[in-house]
Write a protein that holds these residues in place. Structure first.
Motif, PDB file in Angstrom:
ATOM      1  N   THR A 257     -11.774  64.305-125.357  1.00 38.92           N
ATOM      2  CA  THR A 257     -12.542  63.522-126.321  1.00 38.92           C
ATOM      3  C   THR A 257     -12.861  62.140-125.773  1.00 38.92           C
ATOM      4  O   THR A 257     -13.976  61.634-125.956  1.00 38.92           O
ATOM      5  N   ALA A 258     -11.894  61.540-125.100  1.00 36.64           N
ATOM      6  CA  ALA A 258     -12.157  60.228-124.489  1.00 36.64           C
ATOM      7  C   ALA A 258     -13.307  60.325-123.494  1.00 36.64           C
ATOM      8  O   ALA A 258     -14.221  59.477-123.486  1.00 36.64           O
ATOM      9  N   LEU A 259     -13.296  61.350-122.674  1.00 39.38           N
ATOM     10  CA  LEU A 259     -14.360  61.533-121.684  1.00 39.38           C
ATOM     11  C   LEU A 259     -15.703  61.821-122.358  1.00 39.38           C
ATOM     12  O   LEU A 259     -16.749  61.316-121.915  1.00 39.38           O
ATOM     13  N   ARG A 260     -15.684  62.598-123.436  1.00 40.42           N
ATOM     14  CA  ARG A 260     -16.943  62.921-124.128  1.00 40.42           C
ATOM     15  C   ARG A 260     -17.522  61.694-124.816  1.00 40.42           C
ATOM     16  O   ARG A 260     -18.736  61.437-124.736  1.00 40.42           O
ATOM     17  N   LEU A 261     -16.689  60.921-125.485  1.00 39.27           N
ATOM     18  CA  LEU A 261     -17.195  59.746-126.194  1.00 39.27           C
ATOM     19  C   LEU A 261     -17.657  58.662-125.228  1.00 39.27           C
ATOM     20  O   LEU A 261     -18.568  57.891-125.531  1.00 39.27           O
ATOM     21  N   ALA A 262     -17.013  58.621-124.059  1.00 37.66           N
ATOM     22  CA  ALA A 262     -17.413  57.629-123.053  1.00 37.66           C
ATOM     23  C   ALA A 262     -18.829  57.881-122.557  1.00 37.66           C
ATOM     24  O   ALA A 262     -19.502  56.960-122.081  1.00 37.66           O
ATOM     25  N   GLN A 263     -19.304  59.125-122.661  1.00 38.07           N
ATOM     26  CA  GLN A 263     -20.675  59.435-122.263  1.00 38.07           C
ATOM     27  C   GLN A 263     -21.678  58.881-123.272  1.00 38.07           C
ATOM     28  O   GLN A 263     -22.852  58.734-122.961  1.00 38.07           O
TER      29      GLN A 263
ATOM     30  N   PHE B 184     -11.325  75.723-125.445  1.00 34.68           N
ATOM     31  CA  PHE B 184     -10.870  74.725-124.485  1.00 34.68           C
ATOM     32  C   PHE B 184     -11.011  73.340-125.109  1.00 34.68           C
ATOM     33  O   PHE B 184     -11.737  73.157-126.093  1.00 34.68           O
ATOM     34  N   ALA B 185     -10.308  72.394-124.540  1.00 31.38           N
ATOM     35  CA  ALA B 185     -10.299  71.038-125.097  1.00 31.38           C
ATOM     36  C   ALA B 185     -11.707  70.485-125.250  1.00 31.38           C
ATOM     37  O   ALA B 185     -12.027  69.791-126.225  1.00 31.38           O
ATOM     38  N   GLU B 186     -12.570  70.809-124.298  1.00 26.68           N
ATOM     39  CA  GLU B 186     -13.945  70.309-124.332  1.00 26.68           C
ATOM     40  C   GLU B 186     -14.718  70.827-125.550  1.00 26.68           C
ATOM     41  O   GLU B 186     -15.613  70.139-126.057  1.00 26.68           O
ATOM     42  N   ASP B 187     -14.374  72.022-126.020  1.00 29.50           N
ATOM     43  CA  ASP B 187     -15.032  72.569-127.207  1.00 29.50           C
ATOM     44  C   ASP B 187     -14.747  71.708-128.435  1.00 29.50           C
ATOM     45  O   ASP B 187     -15.636  71.445-129.255  1.00 29.50           O
ATOM     46  N   ILE B 188     -13.503  71.292-128.561  1.00 26.04           N
ATOM     47  CA  ILE B 188     -13.123  70.468-129.713  1.00 26.04           C
ATOM     48  C   ILE B 188     -13.660  69.050-129.545  1.00 26.04           C
ATOM     49  O   ILE B 188     -14.051  68.404-130.524  1.00 26.04           O
ATOM     50  N   ALA B 189     -13.701  68.561-128.321  1.00 28.83           N
ATOM     51  CA  ALA B 189     -14.293  67.249-128.070  1.00 28.83           C
ATOM     52  C   ALA B 189     -15.755  67.223-128.526  1.00 28.83           C
ATOM     53  O   ALA B 189     -16.225  66.223-129.095  1.00 28.83           O
ATOM     54  N   GLU B 190     -16.463  68.320-128.286  1.00 27.84           N
ATOM     55  CA  GLU B 190     -17.861  68.400-128.731  1.00 27.84           C
ATOM     56  C   GLU B 190     -17.947  68.389-130.256  1.00 27.84           C
ATOM     57  O   GLU B 190     -18.854  67.768-130.837  1.00 27.84           O
ATOM     58  N   ALA B 191     -17.019  69.075-130.909  1.00 26.36           N
ATOM     59  CA  ALA B 191     -17.001  69.088-132.380  1.00 26.36           C
ATOM     60  C   ALA B 191     -16.735  67.687-132.916  1.00 26.36           C
ATOM     61  O   ALA B 191     -17.355  67.251-133.902  1.00 26.36           O
ATOM     62  N   ILE B 192     -15.811  66.972-132.284  1.00 24.38           N
ATOM     63  CA  ILE B 192     -15.501  65.601-132.696  1.00 24.38           C
ATOM     64  C   ILE B 192     -16.732  64.716-132.516  1.00 24.38           C
ATOM     65  O   ILE B 192     -17.088  63.911-133.394  1.00 24.38           O
ATOM     66  N   HIS B 193     -17.385  64.863-131.375  1.00 30.54           N
ATOM     67  CA  HIS B 193     -18.594  64.073-131.116  1.00 30.54           C
ATOM     68  C   HIS B 193     -19.649  64.360-132.177  1.00 30.54           C
ATOM     69  O   HIS B 193     -20.309  63.431-132.684  1.00 30.54           O
ATOM     70  N   PHE B 194     -19.822  65.623-132.538  1.00 30.07           N
ATOM     71  CA  PHE B 194     -20.777  65.996-133.585  1.00 30.07           C
ATOM     72  C   PHE B 194     -20.448  65.290-134.896  1.00 30.07           C
ATOM     73  O   PHE B 194     -21.325  64.695-135.547  1.00 30.07           O
ATOM     74  N   VAL B 195     -19.191  65.357-135.298  1.00 27.53           N
ATOM     75  CA  VAL B 195     -18.761  64.749-136.556  1.00 27.53           C
ATOM     76  C   VAL B 195     -19.039  63.238-136.556  1.00 27.53           C
ATOM     77  O   VAL B 195     -19.491  62.673-137.560  1.00 27.53           O
ATOM     78  N   LEU B 196     -18.779  62.604-135.431  1.00 24.50           N
ATOM     79  CA  LEU B 196     -18.909  61.144-135.345  1.00 24.50           C
ATOM     80  C   LEU B 196     -20.346  60.659-135.242  1.00 24.50           C
ATOM     81  O   LEU B 196     -20.608  59.476-135.437  1.00 24.50           O
ATOM     82  N   THR B 197     -21.264  61.555-134.944  1.00 29.09           N
ATOM     83  CA  THR B 197     -22.643  61.127-134.720  1.00 29.09           C
ATOM     84  C   THR B 197     -23.591  61.595-135.824  1.00 29.09           C
ATOM     85  O   THR B 197     -24.812  61.577-135.645  1.00 29.09           O
ATOM     86  N   ARG B 198     -23.039  61.995-136.980  1.00 28.11           N
ATOM     87  CA  ARG B 198     -23.895  62.303-138.119  1.00 28.11           C
ATOM     88  C   ARG B 198     -24.430  60.995-138.718  1.00 28.11           C
ATOM     89  O   ARG B 198     -23.850  59.940-138.525  1.00 28.11           O
ATOM     90  N   PRO B 199     -25.517  61.082-139.481  1.00 28.61           N
ATOM     91  CA  PRO B 199     -26.049  59.881-140.131  1.00 28.61           C
ATOM     92  C   PRO B 199     -25.013  59.210-141.030  1.00 28.61           C
ATOM     93  O   PRO B 199     -24.051  59.856-141.474  1.00 28.61           O
ATOM     94  N   ALA B 200     -25.232  57.943-141.320  1.00 28.13           N
ATOM     95  CA  ALA B 200     -24.250  57.158-142.074  1.00 28.13           C
ATOM     96  C   ALA B 200     -23.938  57.751-143.439  1.00 28.13           C
ATOM     97  O   ALA B 200     -22.826  57.581-143.955  1.00 28.13           O
ATOM     98  N   HIS B 201     -24.899  58.465-144.037  1.00 28.23           N
ATOM     99  CA  HIS B 201     -24.685  59.002-145.382  1.00 28.23           C
ATOM    100  C   HIS B 201     -24.014  60.374-145.370  1.00 28.23           C
ATOM    101  O   HIS B 201     -23.772  60.949-146.437  1.00 28.23           O
TER     102      HIS B 201
END
Length: 252
Positions: A17-23, A212-229
């Motif tokens: 997740t750290a590596l994914r968010l750093a991108q 794999f860890a990267e699969d969940i990192a992508e899910a986390i990235h998705f959750v964090l990048t939804r619109p503010a509402h």
């Protein structure tokens, strides 16, 4: 640029997740007990992605260490936009009557109390700034109990309840709370559960392709990048070969 604090960033989901968010547009506060691994991750992120990284080296199970670590944050690192409660583990796989007390305490102290300790420190900071996002890494074991999983499942049931409770408590403060609940996931998880027994750890994923860890990192990235509402409250993710905690096709 947002700042994300990730617990348990030395391996597995936390590191991925750290590596994914750093991108993306995130600076990172990475935490864990293994300082050497944190230093390696910090260097990798700084070189590859040119993002700022702060290391907090402490044991999430120790309240004094948690408090000191968060209190030590420099002023420009105190605006935490995202808290990812990732640190967690399973130890042992015994029937309740054969359970090892030390195993139980490690799971309870990490998976429940550690989450409470760090959230108690960071949530008021988010409330003060009027926004934030807490992401809790749960498990399908948080809604389905399997044989020999007793205490581990209980800790993940607690995480599931805490996630729902946090969502309600944080609602009026404009703070999002999401839980992501993976199924069979190949990281250090099984090595820790089986206390270093490589063959037992490998057998957990025999006959299928796990997450794999990267699969969940992508899910986390998705959750964090939804619109503010938009707030994603709960996501359950399994490999194609796993329907739930009980049904697994080991011929795929």
């Amino acid at each position: 640029m947002r700042t994300a604090l990730i617990t348990g960033a030395t391996s597995g989901i936390g590191k991925a997740t750290a590596l994914r968010l750093a991108q993306d547009e995130f600076n990172l506060i990475i935490t864990g007990r293994r300082l050497e691994r944190l230093e390696e991750l910090k260097k990798e992120i700084e070189v590859k992605y040119k993002k700022d990284v702060l290391i907090l080296n402490f044991d999430i199970r120790n309240l004094d260490e948690v408090n000191k670590a968060i209190d030590s944050l420099p002023k420009h690192w105190r605006k935490i936009d995202v808290l990812i409660n990732n640190a967690g583990l399973a130890v042992g796989l015994n029937h309740i009557q054969d359970g090892i007390i030390d195993d139980w305490e490690r799971m309870i102290d990490t998976n429940i109390k550690g989450v409470l300790y760090i959230t108690r420190k960071v949530a008021p900071m988010m409330i003060e700034q009027g926004k934030g996002h807490i992401v809790n890494i749960g498990s399908i074991a948080g809604t389905q109990v399997y044989e020999n999983g007793n205490v581990y499942c209980a800790t993940k049931h607690a995480m599931h309840a805490l996630s729902q409770g946090m969502r309600q408590d944080m609602l009026k403060h404009n703070i999002k709370v999401s839980e992501i609940r993976p199924g069979l996931l190949e990281t250090e998880f099984s090595m820790v559960r089986f206390k270093g027994d490589v063959e037992k750890a490998k057998s957990t994923y025999q006959g299928l392709t796990p997450l794999f860890a990267e699969d969940i990192a992508e899910a986390i990235h998705f959750v964090l990048t939804r619109p503010a509402h938009v707030c994603i409250n709960d996501i359950e993710v399994t490999p194609v070969a796993q329907a739930n905690a009980y049904y697994v096709n080991r011929n795929l």
